[in-house]
Write an enzyme that holds these catalytic residues in place. Structure first.
Site, mmCIF file in Angstrom:
data_model
loop_
_atom_site.group_PDB
_atom_site.id
_atom_site.type_symbol
_atom_site.label_atom_id
_atom_site.label_comp_id
_atom_site.label_asym_id
_atom_site.label_seq_id
_atom_site.Cartn_x
_atom_site.Cartn_y
_atom_site.Cartn_z
ATOM 1 N N GLU A 182 10.513 -3.719 -2.952
ATOM 2 C CA GLU A 182 9.582 -3.114 -2.002
ATOM 3 C C GLU A 182 10.344 -2.731 -0.736
ATOM 4 O O GLU A 182 11.092 -3.530 -0.176
ATOM 5 C CB GLU A 182 8.464 -4.105 -1.673
ATOM 6 C CG GLU A 182 7.595 -3.758 -0.490
ATOM 7 C CD GLU A 182 6.901 -2.409 -0.609
ATOM 8 O OE1 GLU A 182 6.877 -1.679 0.404
ATOM 9 O OE2 GLU A 182 6.387 -2.093 -1.704
ATOM 10 N N GLN A 183 10.135 -1.475 -0.271
ATOM 11 C CA GLN A 183 10.878 -1.019 0.896
ATOM 12 C C GLN A 183 10.381 -1.605 2.213
ATOM 13 O O GLN A 183 11.142 -1.701 3.182
ATOM 14 C CB GLN A 183 10.864 0.502 0.974
ATOM 15 C CG GLN A 183 9.521 1.121 1.271
ATOM 16 C CD GLN A 183 9.611 2.636 1.423
ATOM 17 O OE1 GLN A 183 10.703 3.204 1.393
ATOM 18 N NE2 GLN A 183 8.469 3.284 1.577
ATOM 19 N N HIS A 207 -12.693 -0.444 -2.979
ATOM 20 C CA HIS A 207 -13.645 -0.805 -4.034
ATOM 21 C C HIS A 207 -12.853 -1.262 -5.249
ATOM 22 O O HIS A 207 -11.834 -0.660 -5.598
ATOM 23 C CB HIS A 207 -14.479 0.407 -4.470
ATOM 24 C CG HIS A 207 -15.335 0.996 -3.407
ATOM 25 N ND1 HIS A 207 -16.704 1.158 -3.570
ATOM 26 C CD2 HIS A 207 -15.054 1.516 -2.178
ATOM 27 C CE1 HIS A 207 -17.209 1.734 -2.490
ATOM 28 N NE2 HIS A 207 -16.220 1.959 -1.631
ATOM 29 N N ARG A 226 -8.397 -4.291 1.705
ATOM 30 C CA ARG A 226 -7.234 -4.029 0.849
ATOM 31 C C ARG A 226 -6.145 -5.083 1.046
ATOM 32 O O ARG A 226 -5.491 -5.510 0.089
ATOM 33 C CB ARG A 226 -6.689 -2.627 1.155
ATOM 34 C CG ARG A 226 -5.636 -2.137 0.173
ATOM 35 C CD ARG A 226 -5.083 -0.778 0.605
ATOM 36 N NE ARG A 226 -4.206 -0.218 -0.395
ATOM 37 C CZ ARG A 226 -4.544 0.692 -1.292
ATOM 38 N NH1 ARG A 226 -5.786 1.149 -1.311
ATOM 39 N NH2 ARG A 226 -3.674 1.146 -2.174
ATOM 40 N N LEU A 238 14.991 2.332 -1.673
ATOM 41 C CA LEU A 238 15.803 2.938 -2.722
ATOM 42 C C LEU A 238 16.503 4.195 -2.206
ATOM 43 O O LEU A 238 15.861 5.102 -1.684
ATOM 44 C CB LEU A 238 14.920 3.281 -3.920
ATOM 45 C CG LEU A 238 15.628 3.764 -5.176
ATOM 46 C CD1 LEU A 238 16.428 2.642 -5.813
ATOM 47 C CD2 LEU A 238 14.620 4.332 -6.172
ATOM 48 N N TYR A 289 -18.973 0.442 3.895
ATOM 49 C CA TYR A 289 -19.236 -0.770 3.115
ATOM 50 C C TYR A 289 -18.623 -1.985 3.799
ATOM 51 O O TYR A 289 -17.752 -1.875 4.660
ATOM 52 C CB TYR A 289 -18.694 -0.642 1.692
ATOM 53 C CG TYR A 289 -17.239 -0.223 1.572
ATOM 54 C CD1 TYR A 289 -16.221 -1.165 1.486
ATOM 55 C CD2 TYR A 289 -16.885 1.128 1.511
ATOM 56 C CE1 TYR A 289 -14.894 -0.789 1.359
ATOM 57 C CE2 TYR A 289 -15.573 1.523 1.381
ATOM 58 C CZ TYR A 289 -14.572 0.562 1.297
ATOM 59 O OH TYR A 289 -13.266 0.942 1.180
ATOM 60 N N ASP A 299 -0.061 6.488 -8.204
ATOM 61 C CA ASP A 299 0.081 7.694 -7.396
ATOM 62 C C ASP A 299 1.414 8.396 -7.619
ATOM 63 O O ASP A 299 1.540 9.590 -7.322
ATOM 64 C CB ASP A 299 -0.070 7.366 -5.910
ATOM 65 C CG ASP A 299 -1.515 7.206 -5.493
ATOM 66 O OD1 ASP A 299 -2.411 7.463 -6.319
ATOM 67 O OD2 ASP A 299 -1.766 6.818 -4.332
ATOM 68 N N ALA A 351 -6.559 3.365 -6.814
ATOM 69 C CA ALA A 351 -5.837 2.114 -7.065
ATOM 70 C C ALA A 351 -6.216 1.543 -8.422
ATOM 71 O O ALA A 351 -5.375 0.967 -9.123
ATOM 72 C CB ALA A 351 -6.140 1.110 -5.955
#
Length: 381
Positions: A33-34, A46, A107, A129, A214, A293, A306
């Site tokens: 992970e960057q 959701h 999230r 990367l 929401y 994505d 997602a």
């Protein structure tokens, strides 16, 4: 140089799901992970029954249910009059009919649950990367901090600006959709003082824009909204910029008093461009494969972007279990055959922004169980 059987580039919701599912299937996996760390920033999200069934396999469903809001309905309302356009049953109905709950959650809270499901020591931060090479027998990865890694296969879960996608297809900027989204998180106590009722899950519509609102916690002490609004060009630097309540008032002038009260309670709001890509001609090549994505980005209007990345992770795991790492060509072909049609359909509906605007049946999305659908071969597809 570290050596992994499987390397995942990107530890977002899709990458984290892929890592945890593959590890539980017995594969040796490292996730790169960057970002230097994760924190509780960002937005609401959701999670439909189709995804809760995957989280059940990961052992995080109960924790998610405890922390999230459980709306009884998805409400669609006319932006000006407030008239109801649709009441889509969720709550107990979803559990009975689709096999799992429908929840809304922050999230960051969901992501933290997913990260905790990874084997300790397999998530590596600060790994931006800078280079990747598939030499036929493995894949070499180079990072900005000077470190290297080698893997049998690499999964690109690194978003719409994926470096793995670039390695497969070359550099190409994503398309600006002509829309921006606004995001804001509001204290529910502030909303209570307005005297209005703010429904647990409601989308306000007009001809060319919308606002979805929401709760993001089980206590329902946070209320979140996200919009889709036409904007002629993205003429700002960065992935998002600050907006304002005044800009929101202008964008939603003429909307119902409940929406105006929501805007009046806004303290901080950001806006970001909604980007897209045309369907990709391929999802994998050699020892590299894409998901989420990086593979099929979509506007967020269906609340399944997602979810499709997490479904991708589950299907890719199934296919690798079927073939093993000794035949990744077959595994990647099976993965694309079994995902392309569904992901493309969701992408098209999401981009069209028609989902649940009227009283439709969402069973084709929510009732889907990726572990139960037959695994098709290329001929059958």
């Amino acid at each position: 140089m570290s050596v992994s059987r499987i390397a995942i580039v990107g530890a977002g919701l899709g990458g984290a799901a892929a890592g945890a599912l593959l590890q539980r299937a017995g594969f040796t996996v490292d996730i790169f992970e960057q970002a230097p760390a994760f924190s509780r920033i960002g937005a609401g999200i959701h999670m439909g029954p189709n995804i809760l069934k995957i989280f059940r396999r990961l052992g995080i469903e109960d924790a998610l249910l405890a922390m999230s809001s459980h709306p009884d309905f998805w409400m669609s309302r006319d932006g000006a009059s407030g008239d109801y356009l649709a009441r889509i049953p969720l709550g107990d109905f979803a559990v009975k009919e689709y096999g799992a709950a429908y929840v809304t959650v922050h999230r960051g809270d969901l992501h933290a649950l997913q990260i905790a499901a990874l084997q300790p020591g397999t998530l590596h931060f600060d790994k931006c990367l800078t280079g990747i090479e598939d030499d036929g027998s493995g894949v070499d990865l180079r990072f900005a901090d000077g470190t290297h890694a080698r893997a049998d296969i690499v999964i690109g879960a690194d978003g719409i600006n994926s470096r793995i996608r670039e390695a497969l297809l070359g550099e190409e900027k994503p398309n600006y959709s002509g829309w921006v989204g606004h995001r804001a998180l509001i204290d529910a106590e502030k909303l209570a003082r307005t005297g209005f009722e703010f429904e647990p899950c409601v989308k306000w519509w007009s001809a060319d824009r919308h606002l979805m609102a929401y709760h993001t916690t089980g206590e329902r002490n946070e209320y979140y909204y996200v919009t889709g609004v036409p904007h002629p060009a993205w003429d700002f630097d960065g992935s998002s910029v600050p907006s304002s309540a005044d800009e929101m008032r202008e964008a939603f002038d003429g909307y119902h008093p409940i929406v105006q009260a929501l805007v009046d309670c806004t303290v901080e709001v950001s806006k970001w461009p909604l980007l897209n890509r045309s369907p990709l001609p391929l999802w994998s090549r050699g020892r590299m494969v894409l998901l989420g994505d990086a593979c099929h980005p979509m506007k967020p209007h269906m609340a399944q972007g997602a979810g499709m990345a997490i479904e991708d992770a589950a299907m890719l795991t199934r296919c690798l279990q079927e073939t093993g790492l000794g035949d990744t060509e077959t595994a990647f072909r099976l993965y694309e055959v079994n995902r392309r049609a569904r992901a493309s359909r969701v992408q098209a509906v999401s981009n069209a922004n028609t989902w649940l605007r009227t009283q439709e049946d969402p069973a084709w999305v929510f009732g889907y169980d990726i572990f139960e659908v037959p695994l098709r071969d290329e001929v059958a597809a």
